[in-house]
Design a protein around this motif. Structure first.
Motif, PDB file in Angstrom:
ATOM      1  N   LEU A   1       3.946   4.501   5.948  1.00  8.04           N
ATOM      2  CA  LEU A   1       5.265   4.105   6.459  1.00  8.04           C
ATOM      3  C   LEU A   1       5.200   3.731   7.943  1.00  8.04           C
ATOM      4  CD1 LEU A   1       7.443   6.838   4.700  1.00  8.04           C
ATOM      5  CD2 LEU A   1       7.515   4.370   4.246  1.00  8.04           C
ATOM      6  N   ILE A   2       4.449   4.504   8.723  1.00  6.69           N
ATOM      7  CA  ILE A   2       4.328   4.208  10.150  1.00  6.69           C
ATOM      8  C   ILE A   2       3.609   2.877  10.369  1.00  6.69           C
ATOM      9  CG2 ILE A   2       3.283   4.951  12.328  1.00  6.69           C
ATOM     10  CD1 ILE A   2       3.676   7.853  11.357  1.00  6.69           C
ATOM     11  N   GLY A   3       2.519   2.648   9.629  1.00  5.61           N
ATOM     12  CA  GLY A   3       1.781   1.395   9.752  1.00  5.61           C
ATOM     13  C   GLY A   3       2.630   0.188   9.397  1.00  5.61           C
TER      14      GLY A   3
ATOM     15  N   LEU B   1      -5.944   1.007  -7.850  1.00  4.32           N
ATOM     16  CA  LEU B   1      -6.385  -0.380  -7.735  1.00  4.32           C
ATOM     17  C   LEU B   1      -5.513  -1.147  -6.743  1.00  4.32           C
ATOM     18  CD1 LEU B   1      -8.457  -2.364  -9.173  1.00  4.32           C
ATOM     19  CD2 LEU B   1      -6.527  -3.038 -10.607  1.00  4.32           C
ATOM     20  N   MET B   2      -4.193  -0.981  -6.858  1.00  4.59           N
ATOM     21  CA  MET B   2      -3.249  -1.659  -5.960  1.00  4.59           C
ATOM     22  C   MET B   2      -3.434  -1.205  -4.516  1.00  4.59           C
ATOM     23  SD  MET B   2       0.315  -1.586  -8.136  1.00  4.59           S
ATOM     24  CE  MET B   2       1.241  -1.859  -6.611  1.00  4.59           C
ATOM     25  N   PHE B   3      -3.621   0.093  -4.336  1.00  5.36           N
ATOM     26  CA  PHE B   3      -3.793   0.609  -2.985  1.00  5.36           C
ATOM     27  C   PHE B   3      -5.049   0.032  -2.346  1.00  5.36           C
ATOM     28  CE2 PHE B   3      -5.372   3.608   0.151  1.00  5.36           C
ATOM     29  CZ  PHE B   3      -4.241   3.813   0.926  1.00  5.36           C
ATOM     30  N   GLY B   4      -6.146   0.002  -3.099  1.00  8.18           N
ATOM     31  CA  GLY B   4      -7.378  -0.583  -2.575  1.00  8.18           C
ATOM     32  C   GLY B   4      -7.194  -2.041  -2.205  1.00  8.18           C
TER      33      GLY B   4
ATOM     34  N   ALA C   1       0.831  -1.209   0.000  1.00  6.75           N
ATOM     35  CA  ALA C   1       0.000   0.000   0.000  1.00  6.75           C
ATOM     36  C   ALA C   1       0.864   1.258   0.000  1.00  6.75           C
ATOM     37  CB  ALA C   1      -0.925  -0.007   1.217  1.00  6.75           C
ATOM     38  N   THR C   2       1.951   1.231   0.745  1.00  3.50           N
ATOM     39  CA  THR C   2       2.849   2.385   0.811  1.00  3.50           C
ATOM     40  C   THR C   2       3.531   2.635  -0.527  1.00  3.50           C
ATOM     41  OG1 THR C   2       3.246   1.904   3.160  1.00  3.50           O
ATOM     42  CG2 THR C   2       4.800   3.373   2.063  1.00  3.50           C
ATOM     43  N   VAL C   3       3.965   1.570  -1.180  1.00  4.72           N
ATOM     44  CA  VAL C   3       4.585   1.697  -2.504  1.00  4.72           C
ATOM     45  C   VAL C   3       3.592   2.261  -3.514  1.00  4.72           C
ATOM     46  CG1 VAL C   3       5.555   0.389  -4.436  1.00  4.72           C
ATOM     47  CG2 VAL C   3       6.302  -0.098  -2.097  1.00  4.72           C
TER      48      VAL C   3
END
Length: 403
Positions: free
Chosen positions: A384-386, A316-319, A294-296
């Motif tokens: 990044l924190i997650g 799409l990737m983030f979802g 998700a970060t990428v």
């Protein structure tokens, strides 16, 4: 005519109850983003700037903050069905109240009520789904599929209303109609009784002993993840449409479609995650890998999103990674630490999520005064924190296993 067996009737009741609970989360998918998706229309109707609308949205987080710890604890003592009905009633008042062109204070109160609706539904639903599935948390993953379905439908509905010049309030009335239809189901289904819940809790407590020190460290990491996992999604859904229009130069339909692609990715992620969990893939490995993905995806959207196919693919990737049930997986891991206190754990986990619901609109409202790119780009820091929290949880678990 053949009489159905007792097992068949029980299974039918179980699946009817589950479907009824899932349908409430299709409505919740509307509720999560309906104010953000109508920000421009609400700004015009209320004659206020976007920052004020963002402030109203923060009321949802206040409602969650007020209610989660209370509803979570009470859900272990009282009827699950009561909290499901309470959540539906609050969402109904919210949907109907928002189309009455309220003042800003009233609108803020309605947003708080939506937060209370969310917490009540979670308290009654997550616990029930775990309990009717013999203590397994897989059923909670499917909640996200119905949330994502609502998040997929609503932007298309809002874009259709805008493109035809129709009143934005129809989106709220559709939400109200869905609540009323599902209310007929909720009133006629059977929830587990208290005696059944006590028996299941005692069995789970005996089956899952946990080291106290490990549980404390994992609890702190998971509470932090309750915040970042919710913030990651809220940040994206609130600002991606405006970011695409104003920073990436997309038209209104194309910008709204990014959120629909996010929802498609989310639904796909639910299916894949559900299959992987049923094949006993490590929950911790999934938590680490999907948070990193998700970060990428966020970084790629920020720096290469001017290319349309990149924006579409990364949404799409983030979802898929951030909203495909990974937050629910974190809750499942948390529940295993406290097998006899599912309601309390759900309330505590989502209490920290509610902190995100409250603070993210305020933070992004301030950042938006600098630029929409700054408002949206802060989500990368959250990602990044997650990721670091979940890497820490995996390392803690690995060290415990080695001992």
């Amino acid at each position: 005519m053949e009489i159905p067996s007792t097992t068949s009737r029980v299974n039918l009741q179980k699946w009817r109850l589950a479907l009824t609970l899932y349908l409430n989360y299709l409505v919740h998918g509307f509720g999560i983003i309906i104010l953000a998706q109508n920000m421009t229309a609400l700004s015009g109707a209320w004659h206020v700037p976007l920052a004020t609308v963002s402030f109203v949205i923060s009321g949802i987080g206040i409602g969650r903050l007020v209610a989660y710890l209370i509803t979570g604890s009470l859900a272990d003592l009282l009827s699950r069905k009561l909290f499901v009905l309470l959540g539906m009633g609050c969402y109904l008042i919210f949907a109907l109240g928002m189309v009455a062109n309220p003042s800003i204070p009233v609108a803020y109160g309605l947003a708080i009520l939506a937060g209370i609706a969310n917490s009540a539904l979670d308290a009654g639903t997550y616990t029930t789904l775990v309990e009717i599935n013999g203590g397994k948390g897989d059923g909670t993953i499917l909640i996200k599929a119905f949330v994502s379905l609502g998040e997929f439908i609503l932007p298309l509905l809002v874009a259709t209303l805008a493109n035809h010049g129709w009143w934005f309030g129809w989106s709220f009335l559709v939400m109200a109609a869905l609540i009323l239809l599902n209310l007929l189901n909720v009133l006629t289904v059977r929830f587990p009784n208290r005696a059944e819940l006590k028996q299941m809790a005692a069995h789970a407590q005996a089956a899952h002993p946990t080291n106290t020190n490990h549980r404390l460290g994992a609890t702190l990491l998971l509470l932090g993840y309750g915040y970042t996992s919710m913030a990651l999604m809220i940040w994206f859904t609130q600002w991606v449409t405006l970011f695409a229009q104003q920073s990436l130069g997309m038209g209104e339909t194309a910008a709204h479609f990014l959120l629909s692609l996010y929802s498609i990715g989310s639904i796909s992620g639910v299916v894949v995650l559900f299959i992987l969990l049923n094949r006993a893939v490590s929950e911790l490995k999934l938590l680490v890998s999907l948070n990193l993905l998700a970060t990428v995806a966020l970084a790629a959207l920020l720096w290469a999103g001017q290319t349309p196919w990149v924006a579409n693919l990364t949404s799409l990737m983030f979802g898929f990674a951030a909203a495909g049930g990974i937050m629910q997986t974190g809750l499942t891991v948390f529940m295993k630490l406290y097998p006899a206190r599912h309601g309390m754990v759900t309330g505590a986990f989502y209490f920290f999520g509610s902190l995100a619901s409250f603070t993210v609109p305020l933070i992004t409202g301030v950042l938006s005064k600098t630029s929409i790119t700054a408002a949206f780009g802060g989500d990368l820091v959250v990602g990044l924190i997650g990721s670091c929290l979940m890497i820490g949880l995996a390392l803690t678990h690995h060290q415990r296993e080695e001992k």
